[in-house]
Design a protein around this motif. Structure first.
Motif, PDB file in Angstrom:
ATOM      1  N   SER A  88       0.813  -1.214   0.000  1.00 29.33           N
ATOM      2  CA  SER A  88       0.000   0.000   0.000  1.00 29.33           C
ATOM      3  C   SER A  88       0.849   1.267   0.000  1.00 29.33           C
ATOM      4  O   SER A  88       0.645   2.171  -0.815  1.00 29.33           O
ATOM      5  CB  SER A  88      -0.924  -0.011   1.218  1.00 29.33           C
ATOM      6  OG  SER A  88      -1.607   1.201   1.330  1.00 29.33           O
ATOM      7  N   VAL A  89       1.805   1.341   0.902  1.00 28.36           N
ATOM      8  CA  VAL A  89       2.613   2.562   1.036  1.00 28.36           C
ATOM      9  C   VAL A  89       3.521   2.748  -0.170  1.00 28.36           C
ATOM     10  O   VAL A  89       3.605   3.836  -0.739  1.00 28.36           O
ATOM     11  CB  VAL A  89       3.433   2.531   2.346  1.00 28.36           C
ATOM     12  CG1 VAL A  89       4.453   3.647   2.388  1.00 28.36           C
ATOM     13  CG2 VAL A  89       2.493   2.631   3.548  1.00 28.36           C
ATOM     14  N   GLU A 144      14.835   6.009   3.927  1.00 33.57           N
ATOM     15  CA  GLU A 144      14.717   6.294   5.362  1.00 33.57           C
ATOM     16  C   GLU A 144      13.328   6.841   5.693  1.00 33.57           C
ATOM     17  O   GLU A 144      12.698   6.417   6.664  1.00 33.57           O
ATOM     18  CB  GLU A 144      15.797   7.281   5.805  1.00 33.57           C
ATOM     19  CG  GLU A 144      17.191   6.702   5.832  1.00 33.57           C
ATOM     20  CD  GLU A 144      17.315   5.514   6.781  1.00 33.57           C
ATOM     21  OE1 GLU A 144      16.734   5.561   7.882  1.00 33.57           O
ATOM     22  OE2 GLU A 144      17.976   4.532   6.400  1.00 33.57           O
ATOM     23  N   THR A 145      12.859   7.767   4.871  1.00 36.91           N
ATOM     24  CA  THR A 145      11.531   8.352   5.091  1.00 36.91           C
ATOM     25  C   THR A 145      10.451   7.289   4.961  1.00 36.91           C
ATOM     26  O   THR A 145       9.526   7.221   5.776  1.00 36.91           O
ATOM     27  CB  THR A 145      11.278   9.480   4.072  1.00 36.91           C
ATOM     28  OG1 THR A 145      12.350  10.407   4.142  1.00 36.91           O
ATOM     29  CG2 THR A 145       9.976  10.188   4.345  1.00 36.91           C
ATOM     30  N   LYS A 196       7.754   5.791   7.765  1.00 37.70           N
ATOM     31  CA  LYS A 196       6.310   5.796   7.512  1.00 37.70           C
ATOM     32  C   LYS A 196       5.734   4.394   7.681  1.00 37.70           C
ATOM     33  O   LYS A 196       4.677   4.214   8.310  1.00 37.70           O
ATOM     34  CB  LYS A 196       6.036   6.325   6.107  1.00 37.70           C
ATOM     35  CG  LYS A 196       4.577   6.486   5.781  1.00 37.70           C
ATOM     36  CD  LYS A 196       4.388   7.152   4.432  1.00 37.70           C
ATOM     37  CE  LYS A 196       2.913   7.361   4.152  1.00 37.70           C
ATOM     38  NZ  LYS A 196       2.696   8.027   2.856  1.00 37.70           N
ATOM     39  N   LEU A 197       6.424   3.388   7.140  1.00 40.30           N
ATOM     40  CA  LEU A 197       5.973   2.002   7.292  1.00 40.30           C
ATOM     41  C   LEU A 197       5.942   1.600   8.760  1.00 40.30           C
ATOM     42  O   LEU A 197       4.974   0.976   9.224  1.00 40.30           O
ATOM     43  CB  LEU A 197       6.901   1.056   6.515  1.00 40.30           C
ATOM     44  CG  LEU A 197       6.783   1.074   4.997  1.00 40.30           C
ATOM     45  CD1 LEU A 197       7.982   0.396   4.362  1.00 40.30           C
ATOM     46  CD2 LEU A 197       5.490   0.415   4.552  1.00 40.30           C
ATOM     47  N   GLN A 198       6.988   1.968   9.497  1.00 39.84           N
ATOM     48  CA  GLN A 198       7.061   1.614  10.918  1.00 39.84           C
ATOM     49  C   GLN A 198       5.923   2.261  11.709  1.00 39.84           C
ATOM     50  O   GLN A 198       5.290   1.618  12.527  1.00 39.84           O
ATOM     51  CB  GLN A 198       8.417   2.040  11.473  1.00 39.84           C
ATOM     52  CG  GLN A 198       8.655   1.555  12.884  1.00 39.84           C
ATOM     53  CD  GLN A 198       8.763   2.691  13.877  1.00 39.84           C
ATOM     54  OE1 GLN A 198       9.253   3.756  13.547  1.00 39.84           O
ATOM     55  NE2 GLN A 198       8.306   2.453  15.075  1.00 39.84           N
ATOM     56  N   GLU A 199       5.645   3.519  11.409  1.00 36.06           N
ATOM     57  CA  GLU A 199       4.581   4.235  12.129  1.00 36.06           C
ATOM     58  C   GLU A 199       3.217   3.588  11.865  1.00 36.06           C
ATOM     59  O   GLU A 199       2.424   3.378  12.786  1.00 36.06           O
ATOM     60  CB  GLU A 199       4.596   5.711  11.697  1.00 36.06           C
ATOM     61  CG  GLU A 199       3.644   6.605  12.450  1.00 36.06           C
ATOM     62  CD  GLU A 199       2.285   6.701  11.778  1.00 36.06           C
ATOM     63  OE1 GLU A 199       1.273   6.734  12.515  1.00 36.06           O
ATOM     64  OE2 GLU A 199       2.215   6.721  10.548  1.00 36.06           O
ATOM     65  N   VAL A 248      11.386  -0.882  10.760  1.00 36.57           N
ATOM     66  CA  VAL A 248      11.073  -1.491   9.467  1.00 36.57           C
ATOM     67  C   VAL A 248      12.149  -1.037   8.493  1.00 36.57           C
ATOM     68  O   VAL A 248      12.477   0.146   8.435  1.00 36.57           O
ATOM     69  CB  VAL A 248       9.680  -1.064   8.948  1.00 36.57           C
ATOM     70  CG1 VAL A 248       9.421  -1.656   7.571  1.00 36.57           C
ATOM     71  CG2 VAL A 248       8.590  -1.461   9.919  1.00 36.57           C
ATOM     72  N   GLU A 249      12.700  -1.985   7.758  1.00 38.96           N
ATOM     73  CA  GLU A 249      13.728  -1.669   6.764  1.00 38.96           C
ATOM     74  C   GLU A 249      13.359  -2.308   5.439  1.00 38.96           C
ATOM     75  O   GLU A 249      13.164  -3.521   5.361  1.00 38.96           O
ATOM     76  CB  GLU A 249      15.096  -2.215   7.201  1.00 38.96           C
ATOM     77  CG  GLU A 249      15.720  -1.502   8.360  1.00 38.96           C
ATOM     78  CD  GLU A 249      16.314  -0.159   7.996  1.00 38.96           C
ATOM     79  OE1 GLU A 249      16.708   0.041   6.835  1.00 38.96           O
ATOM     80  OE2 GLU A 249      16.379   0.699   8.892  1.00 38.96           O
TER      81      GLU A 249
END
Length: 191
Positions: free
Chosen positions: A62-63, A77-78, A82-85, A101-102
């Motif tokens: 999705s992201v 990095e950005t 966003k994925l982690q949040e 998340v990486e």
């Protein structure tokens, strides 16, 4: 039931993603999380590990489907933050804390790799041509300055002529030089 409270490393399998600029890529990632509330991880969701895996896969698709390829490659990095949040917010009711998340790897199709290589080559050629043109411009300015000096001092041309003969003589070549007095050339110049 026993629930491990240690950090879990979850590898998200490669996902087929179509970016916002319609480029098909395969992306995989890794998610680091841990259970912070064992009771909620058992009561709120049937299988927290499976649920977190599915959430990570769908969130990744999705992201990353909302960004253009250049951002996916250069702003990792950005995107990771966003994925982690998003994952952390959705997994919190299950008693899960997503720590990191990486995005690990982005696989591009061969055609896209060739197109990017062509684009980079064209960019390098453009820069080389600009640098060459700037060099030519600077050389023309210096030649114009030299012409101004020579026009003020006629002997400067004679000295330059002799210097050129010296340079030709140093090289071992078969160039023939016919010296012509500069005064003869001035006669043609006055007409």
């Amino acid at each position: 039931m026993r629930v491990s409270l240690r950090v879990v490393t979850l590898e998200v399998p490669p996902q087929d993603i179509i970016t916002r600029d319609n480029v098909s890529v395969k992306v995989n990632a890794v998610v680091y999380f841990r259970v912070i509330n064992a009771i909620r991880s058992i009561v709120e969701v049937e299988n927290y590990l499976y649920a977190t895996t599915q959430l990570a896969q769908t969130t990744l698709r999705s992201v990353l489907g909302q960004v253009v390829l250049d951002d996916l490659l250069s702003r990792r990095e950005t995107l990771n933050l966003k994925l982690q949040e998003i994952l952390d917010r959705h997994a919190d009711p299950w008693g899960i804390k997503v720590a990191l998340v990486e995005v690990k790897q982005v696989d591009l199709p061969q055609e896209m790799q060739r197109a990017m290589a062509k684009q980079a080559e064209a960019e390098r050629e453009k820069r080389a041509k600009i640098i060459h043109a700037e060099g030519e411009f600077q050389a023309s300015e210096k030649l114009a300055q030299a012409a101004t000096v020579i026009s003020r001092e006629p002997m400067a041309l004679q000295l330059r002529y002799l210097q050129t003969l010296t340079e030709i003589g140093v090289e071992k070549n078969t160039t023939l030089v016919f010296p012509i007095p500069i005064d003869i050339l001035e006669a043609f110049h006055k007409r």
